[in-house]
Design a protein around this motif. Structure first.
Motif, PDB file in Angstrom:
ATOM      1  N   ASN A  93       0.843  -1.195   0.000  1.00 27.91           N
ATOM      2  CA  ASN A  93       0.000   0.000   0.000  1.00 27.91           C
ATOM      3  C   ASN A  93       0.883   1.252   0.000  1.00 27.91           C
ATOM      4  O   ASN A  93       2.118   1.153  -0.091  1.00 27.91           O
ATOM      5  N   VAL A  94       0.268   2.404   0.119  1.00 26.83           N
ATOM      6  CA  VAL A  94       0.991   3.674   0.040  1.00 26.83           C
ATOM      7  C   VAL A  94       2.023   3.778   1.168  1.00 26.83           C
ATOM      8  O   VAL A  94       3.162   4.206   0.953  1.00 26.83           O
ATOM      9  N   GLN A  95       1.627   3.365   2.364  1.00 21.10           N
ATOM     10  CA  GLN A  95       2.546   3.433   3.503  1.00 21.10           C
ATOM     11  C   GLN A  95       3.809   2.619   3.236  1.00 21.10           C
ATOM     12  O   GLN A  95       4.924   3.056   3.489  1.00 21.10           O
ATOM     13  N   GLU A  96       3.606   1.431   2.702  1.00 21.54           N
ATOM     14  CA  GLU A  96       4.770   0.571   2.447  1.00 21.54           C
ATOM     15  C   GLU A  96       5.623   1.108   1.304  1.00 21.54           C
ATOM     16  O   GLU A  96       6.851   0.957   1.309  1.00 21.54           O
ATOM     17  N   ALA A  97       4.974   1.724   0.323  1.00 21.78           N
ATOM     18  CA  ALA A  97       5.741   2.338  -0.779  1.00 21.78           C
ATOM     19  C   ALA A  97       6.675   3.402  -0.217  1.00 21.78           C
ATOM     20  O   ALA A  97       7.849   3.494  -0.598  1.00 21.78           O
ATOM     21  N   TYR A  98       6.160   4.194   0.717  1.00 30.01           N
ATOM     22  CA  TYR A  98       6.952   5.249   1.356  1.00 30.01           C
ATOM     23  C   TYR A  98       8.067   4.643   2.223  1.00 30.01           C
ATOM     24  O   TYR A  98       9.240   4.994   2.084  1.00 30.01           O
ATOM     25  N   ASP A  99       7.680   3.727   3.077  1.00 31.73           N
ATOM     26  CA  ASP A  99       8.654   3.146   4.024  1.00 31.73           C
ATOM     27  C   ASP A  99       9.789   2.437   3.281  1.00 31.73           C
ATOM     28  O   ASP A  99      10.965   2.583   3.627  1.00 31.73           O
ATOM     29  N   GLN A 100       9.412   1.663   2.269  1.00 33.76           N
ATOM     30  CA  GLN A 100      10.432   0.907   1.526  1.00 33.76           C
ATOM     31  C   GLN A 100      11.375   1.824   0.766  1.00 33.76           C
ATOM     32  O   GLN A 100      12.550   1.502   0.575  1.00 33.76           O
ATOM     33  N   SER A 101      10.850   2.962   0.319  1.00 35.09           N
ATOM     34  CA  SER A 101      11.709   3.909  -0.411  1.00 35.09           C
ATOM     35  C   SER A 101      12.815   4.444   0.483  1.00 35.09           C
ATOM     36  O   SER A 101      13.908   4.748   0.011  1.00 35.09           O
ATOM     37  N   ILE A 102      12.522   4.577   1.757  1.00 40.29           N
ATOM     38  CA  ILE A 102      13.537   5.060   2.699  1.00 40.29           C
ATOM     39  C   ILE A 102      14.499   3.925   3.056  1.00 40.29           C
ATOM     40  O   ILE A 102      15.721   4.092   3.003  1.00 40.29           O
ATOM     41  N   MET A 103      13.936   2.768   3.352  1.00 42.57           N
ATOM     42  CA  MET A 103      14.784   1.640   3.758  1.00 42.57           C
ATOM     43  C   MET A 103      15.703   1.182   2.632  1.00 42.57           C
ATOM     44  O   MET A 103      16.811   0.700   2.875  1.00 42.57           O
ATOM     45  N   ALA A 104      15.252   1.345   1.379  1.00 40.24           N
ATOM     46  CA  ALA A 104      16.034   0.870   0.226  1.00 40.24           C
ATOM     47  C   ALA A 104      17.428   1.507   0.174  1.00 40.24           C
ATOM     48  O   ALA A 104      18.397   0.845  -0.204  1.00 40.24           O
ATOM     49  N   PHE A 105      17.523   2.767   0.568  1.00 42.46           N
ATOM     50  CA  PHE A 105      18.844   3.432   0.552  1.00 42.46           C
ATOM     51  C   PHE A 105      19.799   2.757   1.531  1.00 42.46           C
ATOM     52  O   PHE A 105      20.968   2.541   1.224  1.00 42.46           O
ATOM     53  N   ARG A 106      19.271   2.445   2.708  1.00 40.51           N
ATOM     54  CA  ARG A 106      20.123   1.800   3.723  1.00 40.51           C
ATOM     55  C   ARG A 106      20.586   0.414   3.275  1.00 40.51           C
ATOM     56  O   ARG A 106      21.729   0.016   3.502  1.00 40.51           O
ATOM     57  N   ILE A 107      19.677  -0.316   2.613  1.00 41.09           N
ATOM     58  CA  ILE A 107      20.020  -1.673   2.155  1.00 41.09           C
ATOM     59  C   ILE A 107      21.054  -1.591   1.025  1.00 41.09           C
ATOM     60  O   ILE A 107      22.097  -2.227   1.079  1.00 41.09           O
ATOM     61  N   ALA A 108      20.749  -0.759   0.029  1.00 40.24           N
ATOM     62  CA  ALA A 108      21.624  -0.665  -1.152  1.00 40.24           C
ATOM     63  C   ALA A 108      23.031  -0.229  -0.770  1.00 40.24           C
ATOM     64  O   ALA A 108      24.023  -0.770  -1.253  1.00 40.24           O
ATOM     65  N   GLU A 109      23.103   0.785   0.108  1.00 41.78           N
ATOM     66  CA  GLU A 109      24.393   1.421   0.390  1.00 41.78           C
ATOM     67  C   GLU A 109      25.183   0.739   1.509  1.00 41.78           C
ATOM     68  O   GLU A 109      26.304   1.144   1.804  1.00 41.78           O
ATOM     69  N   HIS A 110      24.591  -0.285   2.118  1.00 40.49           N
ATOM     70  CA  HIS A 110      25.317  -0.973   3.195  1.00 40.49           C
ATOM     71  C   HIS A 110      26.645  -1.489   2.652  1.00 40.49           C
ATOM     72  O   HIS A 110      26.688  -2.103   1.582  1.00 40.49           O
ATOM     73  N   PRO A 111      27.756  -1.260   3.391  1.00 36.48           N
ATOM     74  CA  PRO A 111      29.067  -1.663   2.864  1.00 36.48           C
ATOM     75  C   PRO A 111      29.161  -3.148   2.500  1.00 36.48           C
ATOM     76  O   PRO A 111      29.944  -3.514   1.621  1.00 36.48           O
TER      77      PRO A 111
END
Lengths: 386, 312
Positions: free
Chosen positions: A138-156
């Motif tokens: 849903n919309v909430q998850e679209a928002y939340d995942q967009s933020i979390m995705a940066f942390r996952i992608a950029e993790h060393p």
């Protein structure tokens, strides 16, 4: 937290505004367009520091993000359907070059015939490109995942691109309540992007994207395998940290009423919400029904699936995409996972909702009833006129 | 400008690369890279130059270098340059960096034209250098939009009915100029002074710059490796490859081409150029004389058109 009424696309643009990426490059395509429109408003009003590049194609949008990320910038983009297909070649380059990009995919059918509505054939087609794939309900998850995705992608330990799927129109254009986090909380959560070997470090020159022969190519592919293998641990860490700032709990596999369930139906994206409603109604009618939302498709959470489904009487995997000549793309993965079960249920496939075909709760309840009656074929096509 | 000024400059593209003997691509790249003392970041399209200078785990590059794919060198550098803009603005990068892109004619005239057009239209600050060797040499001499009429390639072979490529080459330099680019030029490695001067302008102009260079290919054009520079010079002397620039909205002939226009230097017939290369050898048979006449006529028309643009 601020309560807002927004659609899924706007929620993603708002998340990006709070993240304030260095470079966003994108091309407009329905139903993603609102993301880039809303974000360009933030750029025009000076609310972000972002260099926003209106590229001349999705192929170039993805390329620009790869170049910018390699240079040392935090980057994001968004696309859908044919746009993702046009990026195809570069998806592989992004993953192999280990550029930690974040991309929202407004899931939409592929041509032909041309169709602008939701199914998952676009991102499922990108299955093997080396991107982490998350899907929201849903919309909430679209928002939340967009933020979390940066942390996952950029993790060393990861340094891989992450794709976050949201169902075209169903989530992209539907206005729902959104609990937005405060700007500073988001900023602290994502932290600062620390590139490992930025191209713009001219004192320490690196050669990026060289020619790889048979003597090294395989080893580099294996390094991508190892990075993917490290994803589940990092994803769970990020989910834990996100729960601390938001109170919202995420998991790669999210069961609903499955503990004592006999019959389980699983799906990705917005249909997972409809599934829960159907389960509630069936429970009221006395059926031991349960459902599973698959949040992460790549890497595939085989262990979690096995744990949830082992011992059930029958399981239906709902696929909003099809691999012609085979089945839906999620189905064989689930079946394969269940080969290791002690007490494996029968697992069947339902292809549904292609090109945005509506998925009413009654049709879902029918899936449960067919499961319980043992009437399901191995592969079923929900509601299609044959 | 003296050649002695350049000998002590650091080598940004080092020796030990694996380009063919006599390939002018390395010569052109080194001339271009001598044109600025600022730090440079290089982006490359897939092609001969990319595969021969970066065979992992080796690299011939002493400066930051990036390659992503074939058709998108301009988009790659657009991304790098966009990152530079924002990181400079936010104080995370402090150096004054220049950006240069190298691509062959396939990756520039054909498949990469869209990305180049987009990057130029958006005004990214970079210099794009095309190595025009008039065919897809990296994949084994196939026809491109830059291949000369009458030239043999493996996909436009000379047969009994067809004398090689049937079409005249695309005039890419003018296509790029039509974007109202701040600086564009044609250059040749035989005239290092002219090429380096143009590269200097390209590096220092605000916004995109484009230099199209003739880059003879011993393998594809079928001549002795020692003759590359001589053949590049002949291309200019026959007006196959006029040297000119487009700056502040105005065309200007340079070097030998300027002297030809002023009557100070002879405009040689195209046959002098054609007979040096195996790819045109079949045209020397009597039956294909009309093809040579067509080439000469087309070159004359293009030259006259250029003279008009220069005098406008």
């Amino acid at each position: 937290m601020e309560l807002m009424a927004v659609n899924g696309d706007t929620a993603i643009a708002y998340a990006w505004k709070q993240v304030n990426p260095d470079v966003v490059a994108a091309y407009p395509i329905t139903p993603q367009t609102i993301i880039v429109e809303a974000f360009s408003d933030y750029v025009a009003d000076g609310e972000v520091d972002t260099e926003y590049v209106c590229s001349e194609s999705e192929h170039s949008a993805m390329t620009i993000c790869i170049g910018a990320s390699a240079a040392g910038a935090r980057c994001a983009t968004a696309t859908a359907s044919a746009g993702l297909a046009l990026m195809w070649e570069m998806l592989y380059v992004a993953a192999s070059m280990r550029t930690p990009l974040v991309m929202a995919v407004a899931n939409r059918a592929l041509s032909g015939p041309i169709n602008i509505h939701c199914d998952h054939s676009d991102s499922m087609g990108a299955r093997d490109s080396g991107w982490v794939q998350l899907y929201g309900e849903n919309v909430q998850e679209a928002y939340d995942q967009s933020i979390m995705a940066f942390r996952i992608a950029e993790h060393p330990d990861i340094q891989l691109p992450v794709m976050t799927g949201l169902d075209g129109f169903i989530i992209t254009h539907a206005i729902e309540n959104l609990q937005a986090l405060p700007d500073d909380v988001v900023k602290d959560f994502v932290g600062e992007f620390k590139p490992k070997y930025p191209l713009l470090d001219v004192k320490n020159p690196v050669t990026m994207g060289p020619f790889d022969n048979f003597d090294w190519y395989f080893e580099h592919k294996y390094q991508q395998v190892e990075a993917m293998n490290r994803v589940p641990k990092v994803v769970n860490q990020v989910f834990d940290d996100f729960e601390k700032i938001s109170g919202r709990r995420y998991n790669v596999v999210e069961p609903y009423m499955t503990d004592d369930a006999d019959y389980v139906v699983m799906a990705i994206g917005s249909t997972a919400g409809t599934l829960k409603a159907a389960v509630d109604e069936l429970r009221a009618e006395g059926m031991k029904a349960g459902s599973v939302k698959l949040r992460m498709f790549r890497p595939f959470p085989e262990k979690e699936i096995l744990e949830v489904l082992d011992g059930k009487k029958a399981v239906a995997v709902m696929d909003r995409a099809i691999s012609f000549g085979s089945s839906g793309p999620v189905f064989p993965e689930v079946r394969s996972a269940m080969l290791d079960a002690k007490d494996a249920p029968r697992v069947v496939n339902y292809i549904y909702g292609l090109g945005g075909r509506d998925v009413p709760p009654a049709d879902i309840k029918n899936v449960f009833r067919q499961l319980a009656a043992g009437e399901s074929e191995k592969i079923n096509f929900m509601g299609v006129r044959v | 400008m003296k050649i002695a000024d350049f000998v002590d400059k650091p080598q940004r593209l080092t020796s030990g690369h694996r380009l063919c003997a006599g390939c002018p691509e390395a010569i052109i790249a080194r001339q271009v890279l001598l044109a600025t003392d600022k730090p440079v970041v290089v982006a490359n399209a897939t092609g001969c130059f990319e595969v021969s200078t970066t065979v992992y785990p080796y690299t011939a590059w002493a400066v930051p270098w990036i390659h992503t794919a074939f058709e998108n060198a301009a988009a790659t550098v657009a991304g790098v340059e966009s990152a530079y803009r924002v990181l400079k603005r936010t104080g995370k990068v402090t150096e004054d960096i220049r950006f240069v892109t190298f691509g062959g004619d396939g990756g520039t005239y054909d498949i990469g034209l869209q990305a180049l057009s987009g990057a130029v239209e958006r005004g990214h600050n970079f210099l794009y250098v095309c190595f025009n060797n008039e065919a897809y040499m990296n994949t084994g001499i196939q026809r491109s939009g830059a291949t000369s009429l009458g030239a043999q390639t493996t996909t436009c072979p000379a047969g009994t009915c067809i004398p090689g490529k049937k079409e005249f080459p695309k005039d890419l330099t003018r296509i790029i100029i039509a974007h109202d680019i701040p600086y564009a030029a044609q250059a040749s490695p035989h005239n290092w002074k002219d090429l380096i001067t143009k590269a200097q302008k390209g590096f220092e102009v605000e916004g995109p710059a484009f230099i199209n260079t003739i880059s003879p290919c011993p393998r594809g054009w079928r001549y002795d490796s020692a003759d590359s520079i001589q053949i590049a010079k002949l291309a200019v002397e026959t007006c196959v490859w006029p040297l000119y620039e487009f700056e502040n909205g105005e065309y200007e002939l340079t070097a030998e081409s300027k002297r030809i226009a002023e009557g100070k230097k002879e405009k040689k017939p195209v046959i002098d150029y054609l007979k040096t290369q195996g790819r045109f050898r079949h045209l020397l048979k009597e039956e294909w004389t009309p093809v040579i006449e067509d080439i000469q006529k087309n070159l004359d028309e293009r030259w006259e058109r250029l003279l008009k643009l220069v005098s406008l």
